[in-house]
Design a protein around this motif. Sequence first.
Motif, PDB file in Angstrom:
ATOM      1  N   LYS A   1       0.833  -1.210   0.000  1.00 32.27           N
ATOM      2  CA  LYS A   1       0.000   0.000   0.000  1.00 32.27           C
ATOM      3  C   LYS A   1       0.871   1.265   0.000  1.00 32.27           C
ATOM      4  CE  LYS A   1      -2.345  -1.338   3.578  1.00 32.27           C
ATOM      5  NZ  LYS A   1      -3.299  -1.302   4.714  1.00 32.27           N
ATOM      6  N   PRO A   2       1.863   1.381   0.881  1.00 25.26           N
ATOM      7  CA  PRO A   2       2.765   2.534   0.760  1.00 25.26           C
ATOM      8  C   PRO A   2       3.625   2.408  -0.485  1.00 25.26           C
ATOM      9  CG  PRO A   2       3.556   1.029   2.452  1.00 25.26           C
ATOM     10  CD  PRO A   2       2.195   0.542   2.048  1.00 25.26           C
ATOM     11  N   ASP A   3       3.974   3.519  -1.064  1.00 32.79           N
ATOM     12  CA  ASP A   3       4.821   3.549  -2.262  1.00 32.79           C
ATOM     13  C   ASP A   3       5.803   4.696  -2.100  1.00 32.79           C
ATOM     14  OD1 ASP A   3       5.828   4.256  -4.891  1.00 32.79           O
ATOM     15  OD2 ASP A   3       4.268   2.974  -5.753  1.00 32.79           O
ATOM     16  N   TRP A   4       7.059   4.377  -1.824  1.00 28.34           N
ATOM     17  CA  TRP A   4       8.054   5.394  -1.508  1.00 28.34           C
ATOM     18  C   TRP A   4       8.673   6.043  -2.745  1.00 28.34           C
ATOM     19  CZ3 TRP A   4      10.694   1.602   2.439  1.00 28.34           C
ATOM     20  CH2 TRP A   4       9.903   1.525   3.588  1.00 28.34           C
TER      21      TRP A   4
ATOM     22  N   LEU B   1      -2.177  -7.489   0.926  1.00 28.24           N
ATOM     23  CA  LEU B   1      -1.790  -6.083   1.032  1.00 28.24           C
ATOM     24  C   LEU B   1      -0.877  -5.862   2.237  1.00 28.24           C
ATOM     25  CD1 LEU B   1      -5.247  -4.434   0.259  1.00 28.24           C
ATOM     26  CD2 LEU B   1      -3.338  -4.817  -1.317  1.00 28.24           C
ATOM     27  N   ASP B   2       0.314  -5.342   1.981  1.00 27.34           N
ATOM     28  CA  ASP B   2       1.300  -5.092   3.023  1.00 27.34           C
ATOM     29  C   ASP B   2       1.385  -3.594   3.315  1.00 27.34           C
ATOM     30  OD1 ASP B   2       3.169  -5.799   4.899  1.00 27.34           O
ATOM     31  OD2 ASP B   2       4.781  -6.192   3.469  1.00 27.34           O
ATOM     32  N   GLY B   3       2.074  -3.258   4.405  1.00 27.87           N
ATOM     33  CA  GLY B   3       2.250  -1.853   4.774  1.00 27.87           C
ATOM     34  C   GLY B   3       1.120  -1.383   5.652  1.00 27.87           C
ATOM     35  N   GLY B   4       0.972  -2.034   6.808  1.00 26.46           N
ATOM     36  CA  GLY B   4      -0.184  -1.785   7.662  1.00 26.46           C
ATOM     37  C   GLY B   4      -0.244  -0.412   8.290  1.00 26.46           C
ATOM     38  N   TRP B   5       0.815   0.405   8.105  1.00 23.14           N
ATOM     39  CA  TRP B   5       0.723   1.781   8.623  1.00 23.14           C
ATOM     40  C   TRP B   5      -0.149   2.667   7.741  1.00 23.14           C
ATOM     41  CZ3 TRP B   5       5.050  -0.794   6.940  1.00 23.14           C
ATOM     42  CH2 TRP B   5       5.651  -0.351   5.756  1.00 23.14           C
ATOM     43  N   VAL B   6      -0.417   2.207   6.512  1.00 22.83           N
ATOM     44  CA  VAL B   6      -1.390   2.904   5.671  1.00 22.83           C
ATOM     45  C   VAL B   6      -2.769   2.370   6.069  1.00 22.83           C
ATOM     46  CG1 VAL B   6      -2.163   3.354   3.316  1.00 22.83           C
ATOM     47  CG2 VAL B   6       0.279   3.221   3.814  1.00 22.83           C
ATOM     48  N   ARG B   7      -3.427   3.136   6.927  1.00 18.15           N
ATOM     49  CA  ARG B   7      -4.668   2.652   7.538  1.00 18.15           C
ATOM     50  C   ARG B   7      -5.448   3.834   8.094  1.00 18.15           C
ATOM     51  NH1 ARG B   7      -2.386  -1.243  11.471  1.00 18.15           N
ATOM     52  NH2 ARG B   7      -4.454  -1.516  12.395  1.00 18.15           N
ATOM     53  N   PRO B   8      -6.730   3.655   8.344  1.00 16.21           N
ATOM     54  CA  PRO B   8      -7.476   4.707   9.025  1.00 16.21           C
ATOM     55  C   PRO B   8      -6.879   4.952  10.416  1.00 16.21           C
ATOM     56  CG  PRO B   8      -8.978   3.130   8.018  1.00 16.21           C
ATOM     57  CD  PRO B   8      -7.602   2.539   7.920  1.00 16.21           C
TER      58      PRO B   8
ATOM     59  N   GLU C   1      -9.513  -7.952   6.313  1.00 17.70           N
ATOM     60  CA  GLU C   1      -8.414  -8.823   6.745  1.00 17.70           C
ATOM     61  C   GLU C   1      -8.989 -10.227   6.911  1.00 17.70           C
ATOM     62  OE1 GLU C   1      -4.594  -8.723   9.767  1.00 17.70           O
ATOM     63  OE2 GLU C   1      -6.538  -8.191  10.590  1.00 17.70           O
ATOM     64  N   ASN C   2      -9.117 -10.936   5.783  1.00 15.39           N
ATOM     65  CA  ASN C   2      -9.802 -12.228   5.785  1.00 15.39           C
ATOM     66  C   ASN C   2      -8.992 -13.340   6.438  1.00 15.39           C
ATOM     67  OD1 ASN C   2     -11.179 -11.605   2.474  1.00 15.39           O
ATOM     68  ND2 ASN C   2     -11.911 -10.936   4.469  1.00 15.39           N
ATOM     69  N   TYR C   3      -7.681 -13.192   6.472  1.00 10.33           N
ATOM     70  CA  TYR C   3      -6.863 -14.039   7.344  1.00 10.33           C
ATOM     71  C   TYR C   3      -5.675 -13.232   7.838  1.00 10.33           C
ATOM     72  CZ  TYR C   3      -3.679 -15.352   3.353  1.00 10.33           C
ATOM     73  OH  TYR C   3      -2.788 -15.378   2.296  1.00 10.33           O
ATOM     74  N   VAL C   4      -5.073 -13.690   8.919  1.00  3.48           N
ATOM     75  CA  VAL C   4      -4.007 -12.914   9.563  1.00  3.48           C
ATOM     76  C   VAL C   4      -2.653 -13.582   9.310  1.00  3.48           C
ATOM     77  CG1 VAL C   4      -5.522 -11.884  11.276  1.00  3.48           C
ATOM     78  CG2 VAL C   4      -4.373 -14.059  11.783  1.00  3.48           C
ATOM     79  N   THR C   5      -1.580 -12.781   9.462  1.00  4.65           N
ATOM     80  CA  THR C   5      -0.292 -13.170   8.888  1.00  4.65           C
ATOM     81  C   THR C   5       0.899 -12.920   9.814  1.00  4.65           C
ATOM     82  OG1 THR C   5      -0.200 -10.985   7.871  1.00  4.65           O
ATOM     83  CG2 THR C   5      -1.039 -12.779   6.506  1.00  4.65           C
ATOM     84  N   PRO C   6       1.042 -13.664  10.912  1.00  6.14           N
ATOM     85  CA  PRO C   6       2.266 -13.524  11.707  1.00  6.14           C
ATOM     86  C   PRO C   6       3.500 -13.773  10.838  1.00  6.14           C
ATOM     87  CG  PRO C   6       1.017 -15.495  12.342  1.00  6.14           C
ATOM     88  CD  PRO C   6       0.138 -14.688  11.457  1.00  6.14           C
ATOM     89  N   GLU C   7       4.538 -12.974  11.081  1.00  4.89           N
ATOM     90  CA  GLU C   7       5.728 -12.960  10.217  1.00  4.89           C
ATOM     91  C   GLU C   7       6.952 -13.470  10.968  1.00  4.89           C
ATOM     92  OE1 GLU C   7       8.346  -9.352   8.328  1.00  4.89           O
ATOM     93  OE2 GLU C   7       6.189  -9.355   7.922  1.00  4.89           O
ATOM     94  N   GLN C   8       7.667 -14.429  10.355  1.00  2.23           N
ATOM     95  CA  GLN C   8       8.879 -15.018  10.929  1.00  2.23           C
ATOM     96  C   GLN C   8       8.616 -15.579  12.324  1.00  2.23           C
ATOM     97  OE1 GLN C   8      11.043 -15.680   8.800  1.00  2.23           O
ATOM     98  NE2 GLN C   8      12.556 -14.077   8.444  1.00  2.23           N
ATOM     99  N   ALA C   9       7.408 -16.043  12.571  1.00  2.00           N
ATOM    100  CA  ALA C   9       7.056 -16.561  13.887  1.00  2.00           C
ATOM    101  C   ALA C   9       5.817 -17.444  13.775  1.00  2.00           C
ATOM    102  CB  ALA C   9       6.784 -15.408  14.856  1.00  2.00           C
ATOM    103  N   ILE C  10       5.678 -18.333  14.760  1.00  2.88           N
ATOM    104  CA  ILE C  10       4.520 -19.211  14.845  1.00  2.88           C
ATOM    105  C   ILE C  10       3.816 -18.917  16.162  1.00  2.88           C
ATOM    106  CG2 ILE C  10       3.712 -21.597  14.818  1.00  2.88           C
ATOM    107  CD1 ILE C  10       6.453 -22.368  13.650  1.00  2.88           C
TER     108      ILE C  10
ATOM    109  N   ASP D   1      -5.743  -7.398   4.248  1.00  9.17           N
ATOM    110  CA  ASP D   1      -5.238  -6.071   4.600  1.00  9.17           C
ATOM    111  C   ASP D   1      -4.489  -6.219   5.923  1.00  9.17           C
ATOM    112  OD1 ASP D   1      -4.730  -3.389   4.584  1.00  9.17           O
ATOM    113  OD2 ASP D   1      -6.739  -2.781   5.188  1.00  9.17           O
ATOM    114  N   ARG D   2      -3.221  -6.556   5.831  1.00  9.46           N
ATOM    115  CA  ARG D   2      -2.447  -7.021   6.982  1.00  9.46           C
ATOM    116  C   ARG D   2      -2.485  -6.051   8.166  1.00  9.46           C
ATOM    117  NH1 ARG D   2       3.462  -8.506   6.302  1.00  9.46           N
ATOM    118  NH2 ARG D   2       3.025  -9.958   7.994  1.00  9.46           N
ATOM    119  N   THR D   3      -2.779  -6.588   9.324  1.00 12.52           N
ATOM    120  CA  THR D   3      -2.760  -5.920  10.630  1.00 12.52           C
ATOM    121  C   THR D   3      -3.858  -4.886  10.808  1.00 12.52           C
ATOM    122  OG1 THR D   3      -1.272  -4.018  10.196  1.00 12.52           O
ATOM    123  CG2 THR D   3      -0.223  -6.164  10.636  1.00 12.52           C
ATOM    124  N   VAL D   4      -4.739  -4.726   9.818  1.00  8.45           N
ATOM    125  CA  VAL D   4      -5.843  -3.765   9.936  1.00  8.45           C
ATOM    126  C   VAL D   4      -7.121  -4.571  10.160  1.00  8.45           C
ATOM    127  CG1 VAL D   4      -7.053  -1.819   8.911  1.00  8.45           C
ATOM    128  CG2 VAL D   4      -4.647  -2.234   8.330  1.00  8.45           C
TER     129      VAL D   4
END
Length: 475
Positions: free
Chosen positions: A180-183, A237-244, A292-301, A284-287
């Motif tokens: 979502k963010p685009d630098w 969709l990544d970049g969860g800081w782009v959020r309401p 956010e139809n499923y959630v996505t822990p990263e580098q961890a279980i 829509d990760r972390t939002v």
Amino acid sequence: MKTKLFTAALLLSSTLAFSQAHNVSAGYQKPTDPAVIENLEQWQDMKFGLFMHWGTYSQWGIVESWSICPEDEGWTQRKPEHGKTYFEYVKNYENLQKTFNPTEFNPEKWADAAKEAGMKYVVFTTKHHDGFAMFDTKESDYKITSKNTPFSSNPKANITKEIFNSFRNDGFKIGAYFSKPDWHTEYYWWSYFPPKDRNVNYDPTKYPERWNNFKNYTYNQINELTSEYGKVDILWLDGGWVRPFSTIDQSVDWQRGIKVEQDIDMDRIGGMARKNQPGIIVVDRTVPGKWENYVTPEQAIPDHPLDIPWESCITMGNSFSYVPNDQYKPTKKIVETLVKIISRGGNYLMNIAPGPNGDFDQAAYDRLKELAKWIKINESAIYATRSVAPYHDNEYYYTRSKDNKTINVFHLTEGERYTVPNSFTFQLPENSKVNNVKVLGHTGKIKWNQKDNTVTVQNPTKNLEYATVIQVNLK
């Protein structure tokens, strides 16, 4: 990894992601669209997928995108030879477009290797935070198909389309990762201000027209991906800081760094994606909420089962992006990771990063080939299963068939090599009555007995690698 700093950064990233994993079920909204529910059920049956982070950054062998973000300089330390000042570094980074020419790109080879290893879906980075599009977007010239990119003259220049077609032809579900963010775009990091952190570098409430341009830019690119690239099953969709701003969880450290409103109108985007691709899963990760139809822990279980659909995204090596001489996890570790994830009801999205030449390291193919042998023997205990109590008991991990007629018991041991015991003793759920027992990979008779909820199985073979699977059929 080569540096202690980078390793520490990975550990920090994993720790943050793991803490995030313990907050993921808060605010989850179960989908109501029957087509989405069906797609999500099929996805949960698949258990094992391939993630690929790939972009121009592979040429420098550095972490994806993050080195151009001032906030993240501490853990993605920039090399002096790539630029002595920040702005020189960013210019040189963006000029990587002019030398990116992965002539060994062959997505059919990837799809075949992944399929043999038991993977069932793929998620590819169509655009990461740096804004470089690995697809033929009409919104920007910062893309793989631009005349500024040498690979644009290759018949397979539209990399995203080639990957999606190749994996779809091998029966995979198709996932489009999109940042979502685009630098790169002036609509997000406006050159009028210097960037300070990963967030938009102006206040959208003070410059609503510019922010509206960014919303349209994002909408249009996602519209392209979901309307011009065949069937797409997952929009990741990544970049969860782009959020309401109202969705910020102040108990999560990284979210406290979001200081301005960054609502991109997910109802508009999600509605368009569902119109283009009926039943598409939106992540829509972390939002938290309906997108956010499923959630996505990263580098961890997560250390316990979650009562919602989830997926751990974990690297085969140490890095999500290509790094020379990366250290790939042993096949035993990959098997153990898969078993732990599915016993807790999740999916395993394993990342392999292509290099600048357009191919995986040989070590990655070696792991996939070794994994394929174990998966082939034990696939009936992996796919289309769900979690079941006691989930995990010492060296034993459990799954069940969806009809509740079969309990699959996985036996793991610590250490570099799997230690095969003379017998297995494990607990079953209360009032379980055993009809038959199999040790997958063995075709002869099995000696076993049941006392109350305890089952003991004599091991019929010593030739098992990585883990043993005992399949218990119930009366």
